[in-house]
Design an enzyme around this catalytic site. Structure first.
Site: not given
Length: 317
Positions: A119, A184, A314
């Site tokens: 992306r 990931k 976060r």
């Protein structure tokens, strides 16, 4: 492609993971030992790890189960309409270049990509034979507006397929990544051709880390996970089958029937996240998706829908 034929033939010989002497290899190609060394240099450039031992020859660090159309079709129990491309710049680009000739479900898979992309123009690390590099074409009669939902459905399909084959707790990350243990595992890149109001032509690119080692830190700059060893031919066959089934359902019914599946697989559900949209950071609690595929974020007790951007936990910079 012709310049790649001999290095590919060499990989076929070395794929068994056994030692093969330089003399044996040179004789089989009708060239000198120095010529074999040149081919081995190409293999190293393609990301293959091998060892060389005096008196024994060359041996890959691990055997490779090469992708073969006959094996994919055997598992698929029909013509999978999946083209095998050992060496390619990008599987997505390959399909984009021949988009006029394609019908929904046509796909391709590569052993190595020299110009893979993720992306936002990012590069995707693509060593030979280590992972899965796959693309499929799909025509969306609903037009470009359906594309957001498409990437979410693809994520669900790939997550469930990988869960079934590996037994691991694979999750989805909005809008188009797969995670394992908060790292990931895979990425999805949907590229579109078509004008607003017309049907959309979607190229769905899927990259899955399987047995990746020592990725280029200039390309891979986040925590990543490997699925581990699986039969890649079986994996391709299952992906082709499951995408054909689920994307046909998506075309008829839209995203609504898949929202419960997303909730079941959502890696970030009810967790504090930050949404990055350009230079803006929006903080909130992830609350799944709506029927348009937007991310739902709870902020100060209210839930807001967000279409663009990407999320991270976060504190995960």
């Amino acid at each position: 492609m012709r310049s790649h034929q001999n290095p590919l033939k060499l990989i076929e010989i070395l794929a068994d993971g056994e030692f093969h002497s330089g003399e044996e290899l040179a004789a089989s190609f009708g060239i000198t030992r120095a010529g074999i060394n040149k081919y081995m240099k190409v293999l190293r450039e393609w990301g293959l790890d091998f060892t060389s031992v005096q008196g024994k020859g060359y041996c890959l660090i691990a055997p490779i189960d090469l992708i073969k159309k006959c094996k994919i079709d055997h598992y698929y129990q029909a013509d999978s309409r999946c083209e095998i491309l050992p060496i390619i710049d990008s599987t997505n680009q390959y399909l984009l270049d021949k988009i006029e000739q394609l019908r929904s479900g046509d796909s391709c898979v590569a052993e190595f990509q020299s110009k893979a992309r993720g992306r936002r123009g990012r590069r995707w690390f693509s060593p030979f034979g280590s992972n899965l590099y796959f693309s499929m074409y799909w025509q969306l009669e609903q037009g470009v507006a359906a594309a957001m939902g498409l990437s979410l459905v693809v994520g669900i399909v790939i997550a469930d397929t990988l869960r079934e084959l590996s037994g691991q707790d694979i999750k989805v990350k909005w809008p188009n990544d797969l995670y394992l243990n908060d790292q990931k595992l895979a990425g999805i890149l949907v590229e579109l051709a078509g004008k607003t109001g017309d049907c959309a032509h979607a190229i769905i690119g899927i990259g899955v880390n399987l047995m990746m080692t020592n990725p280029d830190p200039n390309i891979v700059n986040q925590k990543w996970a490997n699925l581990g060893k699986v039969d890649r031919n079986l994996l391709v066959a299952r992906i082709v089958k499951n995408l054909n089934i689920k994307l046909s359902e998506f075309e008829k019914q839209g995203l609504a029937p898949f929202i419960s599946d997303w909730n079941r697989l959502d890696n970030f559900a009810n967790r504090p996240v930050k949404l990055l949209i350009g230079d803006n950071i929006i903080r909130g609690i992830a609350k799944g998706i709506n029927e348009q595929g937007a991310l739902m974020l709870e902020q100060d007790g209210k839930i807001h829908a967000h279409i663009g951007g990407e999320i991270s936990l976060r504190g995960d910079e």
